[in-house]
Design a protein around this motif. Structure first.
Motif, PDB file in Angstrom:
ATOM      1  N   HIS A  24       0.829  -1.204   0.000  1.00 28.25           N
ATOM      2  CA  HIS A  24       0.000   0.000   0.000  1.00 28.25           C
ATOM      3  C   HIS A  24       0.870   1.264   0.000  1.00 28.25           C
ATOM      4  O   HIS A  24       0.602   2.212  -0.755  1.00 28.25           O
ATOM      5  CB  HIS A  24      -0.920  -0.018   1.226  1.00 28.25           C
ATOM      6  CG  HIS A  24      -1.793   1.194   1.329  1.00 28.25           C
ATOM      7  ND1 HIS A  24      -2.845   1.441   0.465  1.00 28.25           N
ATOM      8  CD2 HIS A  24      -1.768   2.246   2.194  1.00 28.25           C
ATOM      9  CE1 HIS A  24      -3.428   2.585   0.785  1.00 28.25           C
ATOM     10  NE2 HIS A  24      -2.795   3.102   1.843  1.00 28.25           N
ATOM     11  N   LEU A  25       1.895   1.270   0.825  1.00 30.88           N
ATOM     12  CA  LEU A  25       2.795   2.432   0.876  1.00 30.88           C
ATOM     13  C   LEU A  25       3.482   2.652  -0.461  1.00 30.88           C
ATOM     14  O   LEU A  25       3.664   3.792  -0.912  1.00 30.88           O
ATOM     15  CB  LEU A  25       3.848   2.231   1.974  1.00 30.88           C
ATOM     16  CG  LEU A  25       3.357   2.322   3.422  1.00 30.88           C
ATOM     17  CD1 LEU A  25       4.465   1.880   4.372  1.00 30.88           C
ATOM     18  CD2 LEU A  25       2.901   3.745   3.752  1.00 30.88           C
ATOM     19  N   LEU A  26       3.847   1.577  -1.102  1.00 30.44           N
ATOM     20  CA  LEU A  26       4.540   1.666  -2.381  1.00 30.44           C
ATOM     21  C   LEU A  26       3.602   2.168  -3.470  1.00 30.44           C
ATOM     22  O   LEU A  26       3.941   3.096  -4.229  1.00 30.44           O
ATOM     23  CB  LEU A  26       5.103   0.287  -2.738  1.00 30.44           C
ATOM     24  CG  LEU A  26       6.264   0.223  -3.723  1.00 30.44           C
ATOM     25  CD1 LEU A  26       7.450   1.046  -3.245  1.00 30.44           C
ATOM     26  CD2 LEU A  26       6.681  -1.227  -3.943  1.00 30.44           C
ATOM     27  N   ASP A  27       2.423   1.575  -3.534  1.00 29.96           N
ATOM     28  CA  ASP A  27       1.478   1.914  -4.607  1.00 29.96           C
ATOM     29  C   ASP A  27       0.816   3.278  -4.407  1.00 29.96           C
ATOM     30  O   ASP A  27       0.603   4.032  -5.366  1.00 29.96           O
ATOM     31  CB  ASP A  27       0.394   0.835  -4.703  1.00 29.96           C
ATOM     32  CG  ASP A  27       0.926  -0.493  -5.205  1.00 29.96           C
ATOM     33  OD1 ASP A  27       2.046  -0.501  -5.772  1.00 29.96           O
ATOM     34  OD2 ASP A  27       0.237  -1.516  -5.024  1.00 29.96           O
ATOM     35  N   GLN A  28       0.487   3.598  -3.160  1.00 31.27           N
ATOM     36  CA  GLN A  28      -0.288   4.804  -2.890  1.00 31.27           C
ATOM     37  C   GLN A  28       0.589   6.034  -2.647  1.00 31.27           C
ATOM     38  O   GLN A  28       0.216   7.152  -3.023  1.00 31.27           O
ATOM     39  CB  GLN A  28      -1.193   4.570  -1.677  1.00 31.27           C
ATOM     40  CG  GLN A  28      -2.271   5.628  -1.476  1.00 31.27           C
ATOM     41  CD  GLN A  28      -3.327   5.590  -2.572  1.00 31.27           C
ATOM     42  OE1 GLN A  28      -3.605   4.529  -3.140  1.00 31.27           O
ATOM     43  NE2 GLN A  28      -3.921   6.747  -2.904  1.00 31.27           N
ATOM     44  N   TYR A  29       1.749   5.828  -2.034  1.00 26.15           N
ATOM     45  CA  TYR A  29       2.556   6.976  -1.620  1.00 26.15           C
ATOM     46  C   TYR A  29       3.978   6.988  -2.192  1.00 26.15           C
ATOM     47  O   TYR A  29       4.722   7.941  -1.960  1.00 26.15           O
ATOM     48  CB  TYR A  29       2.636   7.017  -0.092  1.00 26.15           C
ATOM     49  CG  TYR A  29       1.294   7.199   0.571  1.00 26.15           C
ATOM     50  CD1 TYR A  29       0.673   8.448   0.610  1.00 26.15           C
ATOM     51  CD2 TYR A  29       0.630   6.118   1.151  1.00 26.15           C
ATOM     52  CE1 TYR A  29      -0.567   8.624   1.212  1.00 26.15           C
ATOM     53  CE2 TYR A  29      -0.603   6.276   1.758  1.00 26.15           C
ATOM     54  CZ  TYR A  29      -1.200   7.523   1.776  1.00 26.15           C
ATOM     55  OH  TYR A  29      -2.429   7.698   2.378  1.00 26.15           O
ATOM     56  N   GLY A  30       4.340   5.944  -2.926  1.00 27.80           N
ATOM     57  CA  GLY A  30       5.696   5.891  -3.464  1.00 27.80           C
ATOM     58  C   GLY A  30       6.750   5.755  -2.393  1.00 27.80           C
ATOM     59  O   GLY A  30       7.874   6.240  -2.539  1.00 27.80           O
ATOM     60  N   VAL A  31       6.414   5.079  -1.296  1.00 26.41           N
ATOM     61  CA  VAL A  31       7.339   4.891  -0.170  1.00 26.41           C
ATOM     62  C   VAL A  31       7.711   3.410  -0.079  1.00 26.41           C
ATOM     63  O   VAL A  31       6.829   2.542  -0.014  1.00 26.41           O
ATOM     64  CB  VAL A  31       6.707   5.360   1.153  1.00 26.41           C
ATOM     65  CG1 VAL A  31       7.574   4.949   2.348  1.00 26.41           C
ATOM     66  CG2 VAL A  31       6.522   6.872   1.137  1.00 26.41           C
ATOM     67  N   GLY A  32       9.012   3.130  -0.061  1.00 23.29           N
ATOM     68  CA  GLY A  32       9.484   1.755  -0.007  1.00 23.29           C
ATOM     69  C   GLY A  32       9.949   1.361   1.382  1.00 23.29           C
ATOM     70  O   GLY A  32      10.695   2.097   2.026  1.00 23.29           O
ATOM     71  N   THR A  33       9.490   0.218   1.846  1.00 24.02           N
ATOM     72  CA  THR A  33       9.919  -0.368   3.114  1.00 24.02           C
ATOM     73  C   THR A  33      10.062  -1.870   2.887  1.00 24.02           C
ATOM     74  O   THR A  33       9.756  -2.369   1.803  1.00 24.02           O
ATOM     75  CB  THR A  33       8.897  -0.108   4.238  1.00 24.02           C
ATOM     76  OG1 THR A  33       7.608  -0.575   3.803  1.00 24.02           O
ATOM     77  CG2 THR A  33       8.821   1.381   4.572  1.00 24.02           C
TER      78      THR A  33
END
Length: 435
Positions: free
Chosen positions: A386-395
């Protein structure tokens, strides 16, 4: 079995039969060829003053042949220091310099029997060498439940060893030395165990305190006294990046000369310590053995290197050596370490604000590149995507609850926004679940 391998085995068995018992089948069979292209080329390098037609390099005007388009970017270096093959064990001057650095930074190694560091193609290669020499089907590798996933590939998939896990933290959120002791003593029937100690830990960024370090060493000694041969591997990939109260030395020093049944092997390198990830320069160092044993283990290690990569890259070894010899090296390294410390402390300040307590808690961290959140309400992999797809944030998601965050690659000024975004991602998923 090759006679050279047998000679090395005889030496190892004579000097310490427990170390001989630690060797895998491959470890017993491997040797470094003393009669062959490399040895004949080395002899020719000393004696062939007229023509040396032994090794597969090209010369021009007395120097290694090279392309101007490459050399133009490397004009600070003599062609002989970048184009020729490096020796299988690594550039001798680099090995000497790294050994001196290692002893200076780890006073517990001073005055102890210590082999000359052998250059590896970074730390993964060093661990792979350990796996080849000491691990095989039926052997056990003991690591904490929070670990670098490549251990499983290196020791388990490649070599067929069994992975045994223990909880990294105890109920007091300290290193679980009792869990390590239990995992070790459970191997009494096998009589052998490989232990990998990775501090600062990847993925949690945790380094034990001094007293915890003593407890770890005591657990390994207890296993040895119970008749278990222990290959004690210190994976010091993030060595030196200590930000709070913790050990500031590798455990390799305390493990050296601990017990005849304990073999201390230190794996480290310039990769993370000197911020040269792509250079792929690491080291493997044996400690606490006789000179004859250290020489035999070096030959075995060189045999593995010769059989796999032949030798490491010469240019990057030269670059690291030049850095180590620079009068500016320590000052510049300290500057970068302080930046990393600032980021770690900022993360802790953000997380200790209490704002995110309903969404997660965090595992203790005090060093290294990473920290880990323990999510309370959402699945880690679902949040990661979700973070990757929605906010462009990688964890990085680890299991159902753990989310690894590398503060090493986030500027301090952006850290608060990063965790605010992760928190928003958690809230998003909670809202979806509530519908």
């Amino acid at each position: 079995m090759n006679s050279l391998a047998q000679q090395l085995n005889d030496t190892i068995a004579k000097e310490n039969p427990h170390v001989y018992e630690m060797l895998s089948d491959l470890g017993k069979q491997i040797y470094f060829p003393k009669v062959g292209i490399l040895s004949q080329s080395a002899e020719a390098k000393q004696k062939a003053k007229k023509f040396n037609a032994t090794i597969g390099t090209a010369l021009e005007n007395g120097k290694p042949m090279h392309l101007k388009v490459i050399q133009d970017t490397l004009t600070a270096y003599d062609p002989k220091d970048i184009y020729e093959y490096a020796p299988p064990a690594g550039k001798p001057e680099l090995r000497t310099a790294w050994r001196a650095k290692m002893i200076e930074e780890n006073p517990s190694l001073q005055g102890k029997s210590l082999g000359n560091p052998i250059v590896t193609n970074a730390l993964t290669h060093g661990l792979s060498i350990v796996a080849d020499l000491y691990a095989g089907p039926g052997d056990v590798v003991i690591i904490p439940d929070k670990n670098w996933e490549n251990y499983e590939l290196t020791f388990g998939i490649r070599r067929g060893a069994e992975m045994v896990y223990y909880p990294l933290y105890n109920s007091e959120r300290k290193f679980n030395s009792e869990g390590l002791r239990e995992a070790l003593l459970a191997q009494k029937s096998k009589g052998k165990a490989i232990v990998v100690l990775n501090f600062p830990n990847n993925p949690t960024g945790y380094t034990p305190g001094a007293e915890e370090g003593k407890q770890i060493v005591a657990a390994i000694k207890d296993a040895a006294e119970a008749g278990i041969n222990v290959v004690a591997v210190t994976d010091d990939a993030y060595f030196g990046l200590f930000f709070e109260d913790s050990m500031v030395e590798s455990l390799a020093g305390q493990l050296t000369d601990l017990h005849p049944r304990v073999l201390s092997i230190k794996i480290d390198g310039a990769t993370k310590e000197e911020y040269v990830w792509g250079f792929r320069v690491g080291f493997i160092t044996y400690a606490g053995q006789s000179d004859a044993m250290l020489a035999a283990l070096e030959q075995k290690t060189m045999g593995i290197i010769r059989a796999t990569i032949s030798s490491g890259p010469h240019p990057s070894q030269t670059f690291v050596l030049r850095a180590l010899n620079s009068p500016d090296f320590k000052v510049q390294k300290l500057e970068k370490s302080e930046i990393m410390k600032g980021r770690a402390n900022k993360v802790k300040s953000i997380l200790d604000s209490g704002k995110f307590n309903e969404a997660w808690e965090y595992y203790p961290f005090n060093s290294g590149y990473f920290m880990c959140l323990k999510l309370k309400t959402v699945d880690a992999e679902t949040l990661r995507v979700h973070l990757l797809d929605q906010y462009g944030v990688g964890t990085i998601a680890l299991g159902e609850t753990d989310l690894r965050v590398a503060f090493s690659c986030i500027e301090e000024v952006n850290l608060e926004e990063l965790f605010e975004t992760i928190f928003q991602g958690v809230q998003d998923l909670q809202q979806v679940a509530a519908k």
